[in-house]
Write a protein that holds these residues in place. Structure first.
Motif, PDB file in Angstrom:
ATOM      1  N   UNK A  88       0.793  -1.237   0.000  1.00  0.00           N
ATOM      2  CA  UNK A  88       0.000   0.000   0.000  1.00  0.00           C
ATOM      3  C   UNK A  88       0.827   1.290   0.000  1.00  0.00           C
ATOM      4  N   UNK A  89       2.060   1.245   0.473  1.00  0.00           N
ATOM      5  CA  UNK A  89       2.883   2.456   0.499  1.00  0.00           C
ATOM      6  C   UNK A  89       3.634   2.673  -0.815  1.00  0.00           C
ATOM      7  N   UNK A  90       3.603   1.704  -1.702  1.00  0.00           N
ATOM      8  CA  UNK A  90       4.341   1.812  -2.964  1.00  0.00           C
ATOM      9  C   UNK A  90       3.698   2.851  -3.880  1.00  0.00           C
ATOM     10  N   UNK A  91       4.538   3.557  -4.600  1.00  0.00           N
ATOM     11  CA  UNK A  91       4.071   4.515  -5.603  1.00  0.00           C
ATOM     12  C   UNK A  91       4.032   3.783  -6.934  1.00  0.00           C
ATOM     13  N   UNK A  92       2.861   3.705  -7.518  1.00  0.00           N
ATOM     14  CA  UNK A  92       2.635   2.893  -8.706  1.00  0.00           C
ATOM     15  C   UNK A  92       2.220   3.780  -9.867  1.00  0.00           C
ATOM     16  N   UNK A  93       2.736   3.472 -11.050  1.00  0.00           N
ATOM     17  CA  UNK A  93       2.350   4.192 -12.261  1.00  0.00           C
ATOM     18  C   UNK A  93       1.993   3.170 -13.334  1.00  0.00           C
ATOM     19  N   UNK A  94       0.993   3.495 -14.141  1.00  0.00           N
ATOM     20  CA  UNK A  94       0.580   2.624 -15.243  1.00  0.00           C
ATOM     21  C   UNK A  94       0.819   3.379 -16.551  1.00  0.00           C
ATOM     22  N   UNK A  95       1.530   2.732 -17.473  1.00  0.00           N
ATOM     23  CA  UNK A  95       1.776   3.299 -18.790  1.00  0.00           C
ATOM     24  C   UNK A  95       0.951   2.532 -19.817  1.00  0.00           C
ATOM     25  N   UNK A  96       0.362   3.259 -20.748  1.00  0.00           N
ATOM     26  CA  UNK A  96      -0.358   2.614 -21.836  1.00  0.00           C
ATOM     27  C   UNK A  96      -0.224   3.478 -23.075  1.00  0.00           C
ATOM     28  N   UNK A  97      -0.160   2.838 -24.227  1.00  0.00           N
ATOM     29  CA  UNK A  97      -0.027   3.594 -25.482  1.00  0.00           C
ATOM     30  C   UNK A  97      -1.332   4.263 -25.892  1.00  0.00           C
ATOM     31  N   UNK A  98      -2.453   3.797 -25.365  1.00  0.00           N
ATOM     32  CA  UNK A  98      -3.749   4.367 -25.716  1.00  0.00           C
ATOM     33  C   UNK A  98      -4.083   5.546 -24.801  1.00  0.00           C
ATOM     34  N   UNK A  99      -5.028   6.360 -25.223  1.00  0.00           N
ATOM     35  CA  UNK A  99      -5.423   7.534 -24.450  1.00  0.00           C
ATOM     36  C   UNK A  99      -6.324   7.187 -23.261  1.00  0.00           C
ATOM     37  N   UNK A 100      -6.984   6.030 -23.313  1.00  0.00           N
ATOM     38  CA  UNK A 100      -7.877   5.617 -22.232  1.00  0.00           C
ATOM     39  C   UNK A 100      -7.556   4.176 -21.837  1.00  0.00           C
ATOM     40  N   UNK A 101      -7.990   3.795 -20.641  1.00  0.00           N
ATOM     41  CA  UNK A 101      -7.744   2.425 -20.194  1.00  0.00           C
ATOM     42  C   UNK A 101      -8.632   1.439 -20.953  1.00  0.00           C
ATOM     43  N   UNK A 102      -8.144   0.224 -21.064  1.00  0.00           N
ATOM     44  CA  UNK A 102      -8.890  -0.888 -21.683  1.00  0.00           C
ATOM     45  C   UNK A 102      -9.329  -0.586 -23.113  1.00  0.00           C
ATOM     46  N   UNK A 103      -8.563   0.212 -23.827  1.00  0.00           N
ATOM     47  CA  UNK A 103      -8.951   0.606 -25.183  1.00  0.00           C
ATOM     48  C   UNK A 103      -8.374  -0.305 -26.260  1.00  0.00           C
ATOM     49  N   UNK A 104      -7.459  -1.180 -25.895  1.00  0.00           N
ATOM     50  CA  UNK A 104      -6.846  -2.033 -26.908  1.00  0.00           C
ATOM     51  C   UNK A 104      -7.465  -3.424 -26.845  1.00  0.00           C
ATOM     52  N   UNK A 105      -6.704  -4.459 -26.495  1.00  0.00           N
ATOM     53  CA  UNK A 105      -7.210  -5.833 -26.516  1.00  0.00           C
ATOM     54  C   UNK A 105      -8.382  -6.032 -25.556  1.00  0.00           C
ATOM     55  N   UNK A 106      -8.287  -5.507 -24.346  1.00  0.00           N
ATOM     56  CA  UNK A 106      -9.360  -5.675 -23.366  1.00  0.00           C
ATOM     57  C   UNK A 106     -10.682  -5.130 -23.901  1.00  0.00           C
ATOM     58  N   UNK A 107     -10.631  -4.029 -24.608  1.00  0.00           N
ATOM     59  CA  UNK A 107     -11.843  -3.432 -25.159  1.00  0.00           C
ATOM     60  C   UNK A 107     -12.419  -4.191 -26.338  1.00  0.00           C
ATOM     61  N   UNK A 108     -11.693  -5.193 -26.838  1.00  0.00           N
ATOM     62  CA  UNK A 108     -12.142  -5.944 -28.004  1.00  0.00           C
ATOM     63  C   UNK A 108     -12.449  -7.409 -27.701  1.00  0.00           C
ATOM     64  N   UNK A 109     -12.436  -7.777 -26.432  1.00  0.00           N
ATOM     65  CA  UNK A 109     -12.699  -9.192 -26.133  1.00  0.00           C
ATOM     66  C   UNK A 109     -14.196  -9.454 -26.033  1.00  0.00           C
ATOM     67  N   UNK A 110     -14.550 -10.697 -25.794  1.00  0.00           N
ATOM     68  CA  UNK A 110     -15.956 -11.093 -25.799  1.00  0.00           C
ATOM     69  C   UNK A 110     -16.696 -10.672 -24.535  1.00  0.00           C
ATOM     70  N   UNK A 111     -15.977 -10.353 -23.471  1.00  0.00           N
ATOM     71  CA  UNK A 111     -16.622  -9.966 -22.227  1.00  0.00           C
ATOM     72  C   UNK A 111     -17.186 -11.133 -21.444  1.00  0.00           C
TER      73      UNK A 111
END
Length: 119
Positions: A28-51
């Motif tokens: 919980x004390x760790x400083x975490x950063x997320x990098x993604x090439x897309x402008x929004x989260x889940x916009x690449x493969x996750x956004x194209x799966x069957x759900x």
């Protein structure tokens, strides 16, 4: 990025975000950063799966894939409910279209039973 980080996650899809959530719970004390090439989260493969939340019905009993599907489905449903994420239990009907498929259908049924699924 202007602030130093302890942990960097590459990819803001479902796997990257699940990893970030798990790591933030564990550290919980760790400083975490997320990098993604897309402008929004889940916009690449996750956004194209069957759900679909997979049950593990097709996988060899005891295999890693079967165990992860069964456990993942068991954990995903209450997690989504707790987070206010809508999900539907729509079930699945698997049928044989001719007598030649009856053996395969029986095998699928037995795999499902062995993986802890109910008819």
């Amino acid at each position: 990025m202007t602030h130093p980080s302890d942990i960097a996650i590459i990819g803001g899809g479902i796997v990257g975000l699940a990893t970030a959530l798990s790591l933030s719970d564990r550290y919980p004390a760790a400083r975490l950063v997320i990098f993604d090439k897309e402008a929004t989260i889940a916009a690449h493969q996750t956004g194209h799966n069957s759900g679909v939340i997979h049950s593990g019905i097709y996988y060899k009993p005891g295999s890693l894939r079967a165990r992860l599907c069964v456990e993942g489905a068991r954990l995903m449903k209450p997690f989504c409910t707790e987070q206010g994420i809508h999900w539907e239990s729509c079930r699945k009907i698997i049928v044989a279209t001719d007598e030649g498929e009856l053996g395969r259908l029986q095998n699928i049924y037995e795999r499902g039973q062995a993986n802890g699924l109910r008819a």
